[in-house]
Design a protein around this motif. Structure first.
Motif, mmCIF file in Angstrom:
data_model
loop_
_atom_site.group_PDB
_atom_site.id
_atom_site.type_symbol
_atom_site.label_atom_id
_atom_site.label_comp_id
_atom_site.label_asym_id
_atom_site.label_seq_id
_atom_site.Cartn_x
_atom_site.Cartn_y
_atom_site.Cartn_z
ATOM 1 N N LEU A 82 0.852 -1.191 0.000
ATOM 2 C CA LEU A 82 0.000 0.000 0.000
ATOM 3 C C LEU A 82 0.886 1.238 0.000
ATOM 4 N N LEU A 84 0.988 4.895 0.968
ATOM 5 C CA LEU A 84 0.210 5.792 1.829
ATOM 6 C C LEU A 84 0.152 7.197 1.219
ATOM 7 N N ARG A 86 0.635 9.990 2.741
ATOM 8 C CA ARG A 86 1.862 10.621 3.233
ATOM 9 C C ARG A 86 2.878 9.485 3.214
ATOM 10 N N VAL A 87 3.802 9.542 2.272
ATOM 11 C CA VAL A 87 4.589 8.368 1.897
ATOM 12 C C VAL A 87 5.342 7.701 3.061
ATOM 13 N N GLY A 88 5.898 8.517 3.969
ATOM 14 C CA GLY A 88 6.719 7.936 5.041
ATOM 15 C C GLY A 88 8.114 7.637 4.533
ATOM 16 N N VAL A 89 8.796 8.723 4.164
ATOM 17 C CA VAL A 89 10.139 8.587 3.585
ATOM 18 C C VAL A 89 11.158 8.279 4.676
ATOM 19 N N PHE A 90 12.053 7.330 4.406
ATOM 20 C CA PHE A 90 13.116 7.030 5.365
ATOM 21 C C PHE A 90 14.234 8.065 5.209
ATOM 22 N N LEU A 134 14.651 13.026 1.939
ATOM 23 C CA LEU A 134 13.842 14.042 2.622
ATOM 24 C C LEU A 134 13.912 15.404 1.932
ATOM 25 N N SER A 137 10.890 17.096 -3.576
ATOM 26 C CA SER A 137 9.650 17.876 -3.558
ATOM 27 C C SER A 137 8.485 16.924 -3.279
ATOM 28 N N SER A 138 7.290 17.477 -3.003
ATOM 29 C CA SER A 138 6.182 16.577 -2.646
ATOM 30 C C SER A 138 5.794 15.656 -3.806
ATOM 31 N N THR A 141 8.401 13.020 -3.966
ATOM 32 C CA THR A 141 8.223 12.107 -2.827
ATOM 33 C C THR A 141 7.144 11.072 -3.145
#
Lengths: 223, 235
Positions: A82, A84, A86-90, A134, A137-138, A141
């Protein structure tokens, strides 16, 4: 289609507010499904329950693999993914973010590199491979989130509002990626969107969640 | 005033000509505090992570206890270890009192609450979206935990460096359990205390300057780590 997903009588409430009410649907055919509905109608909840990220209050999610019920264990979870909203970037490089799914599966370095580079090229991020993720850009991302999912070649890919927080140009790029994935035609894609036109552009099957229930879309002006 | 200036002059001369005794004292300091830090990290980081990931009945109390222990007075720790290791104490048979091992034990006790508590804070501060993202990508619960620890690495490193700063600068505990024996348990801080008592300010000042330089290096490293860690907060 090797993996088939069936949701049966799913109900879910948050703080007494019933979001999903006896929701049933069987994703029997390969292709792209668009799950539409206004904000807060329960699309994301349904998707998260289908992706085994959340438990329903009532009802069941069942996966059939080659016609047989599949255990809801890590092996099954690794066949789906899945993305998300809000991607949850490491906090590491773009390359390592995309390689994550392969690293945890113990894929060897050489194969990992080949697959990551191929996917980065597919989403147009190959030149950013060594950049800190990080700092993207959005829109980039969101593409990184797609790349991270695509690299593990899931049989079912859930996309939760993939263009909700990106500009028009990146929306076009992301839609183009999804269209090219469709042409590849190997996975079932289930995407949530509140944008009817986008759903029509991308999907083979249109579904609507309304008053906590899911149905095939028959009324184009329903929301 | 002139004696202070003179003292500084001689101190710098001592540093420049770094003799074997001075070098031995510096190296022992680094060895004792470095070993204590490694042991404290090996105990403190898993405890901090465990407290961060698990729901326990007395979790709040344990965290408050750790936070309290972050400010433990070194002399109290020294006294406590002394009683345990002294000949009449429960661990007297190990003959560890007045050895570098006893100093390492004392400094480990001082450092571990700092590592543990700051690691816990760093781990619980990681955005919950990271856990979800790693789960959706197919991570096992253990892999999810490792991913969260990796995301908290800058905060954890800051905790480790803060603990190193504390043990390098402390004198109370190691003076009691180490005994300040020349060439065996004499470290920078205990030497400064002793030489000041003796009126031998040159050596005390020289060690003070070196200690400050090490402290400055530690804090610069801490600053760099924190700067790097806060480079991106967007997910």
């Amino acid at each position: 289609m090797n993996l088939r997903l069936t949701a049966t009588h799913i109900s879910k409430s948050y703080n007494g507010n019933r979001v999903l009410d006896d929701c049933s649907f069987s994703f029997d055919r390969s292709g792209t499904y668009a799950l539409m509905g206004p904000n807060g109608c329960g699309k994301s909840t349904f998707l998260r329950i289908c992706a085994l990220l959340e438990e329903p209050d009532a009802g069941e999610i069942n996966y059939l693999s080659q016609g047989h019920p599949a255990n809801k264990d890590i092996r099954l979870r690794r066949r789906t993914t899945l993305v998300l909203p809000r991607v949850g970037v490491f906090n590491t490089t773009v390359f390592r973010n995309v390689a994550y799914g392969l690293t945890i599966r113990g894929i060897r370095r050489k194969e990992r590199e080949e697959r990551v580079m191929k996917v980065l090229h597919f989403v147009g991020l190959d030149e950013k491979r060594d950049q800190g993720a990080l700092t993207l850009s959005s829109g980039e991302t969101q593409r990184l989130g797609l790349a991270r999912a695509l690299v593990i070649e899931p049989e079912i890919l859930f996309l939760d509002e993939p263009t909700a927080s990106v500009d028009r140009k990146n929306t076009e790029i992301i839609e183009d990626i999804i269209m090219r994935m469709k042409k590849g035609g190997r996975s079932t894609v289930i995407i949530t969107t509140h944008d009817r036109l986008q759903a029509e552009r991308l999907a083979d099957f249109l579904l609507v969640i309304k008053e906590g229930n899911i149905s095939a879309d028959r009324s184009p002006l329903s929301f | 005033m002139s004696s202070i200036v003179e003292g500084f002059g001689r101190a710098f001369s001592l540093i420049l000509h770094l003799d074997a005794e001075l070098l031995g004292i510096i190296l022992l300091s680094l060895k004792v505090s470095g070993t204590a830090l490694i042991v404290a990290t090996l105990i403190g980081l898993p405890l901090g992570a465990f407290l961060g990931f698990r729901t326990l009945p007395l979790k709040g109390f344990i965290i408050s206890l750790l936070n309290t222990f972050m400010g433990l007075p070194p002399v109290v720790v020294g006294l406590f270890i002394y009683l345990l290791l002294s000949r009449s104490g429960p661990f007297g048979f190990m003959a560890l009192l007045y050895t570098p091992a006893a100093m390492i034990i004392a400094q480990t006790i001082l450092a571990f609450p700092i590592v543990s508590s700051l690691s816990h804070s760093a781990i619980v501060a990681v955005d919950p979206i990271i856990k979800q993202a790693s789960m959706t990508l197919g991570a096992t619960p253990f892999q999810v935990s490792l991913t969260i620890i990796r995301e908290a690495r800058y905060g954890i490193m800051a905790g480790i460096i803060a603990a190193f700063g504390r043990v390098m600068a402390e004198v109370g505990a190691i003076l009691i359990v180490g005994g300040n024996i020349a060439g065996f348990t004499r470290v920078m801080t205990t030497t400064i205390a002793l030489e000041t008592d003796k009126g031998n300010f040159e050596l005390a000042l020289a060690l003070g300057i070196i200690l400050l330089a090490i402290s400055l290096a530690i804090n610069s490293a801490l600053h760099l780590i924190q700067k790097k860690g806060s480079a991106g907060i967007k997910r």
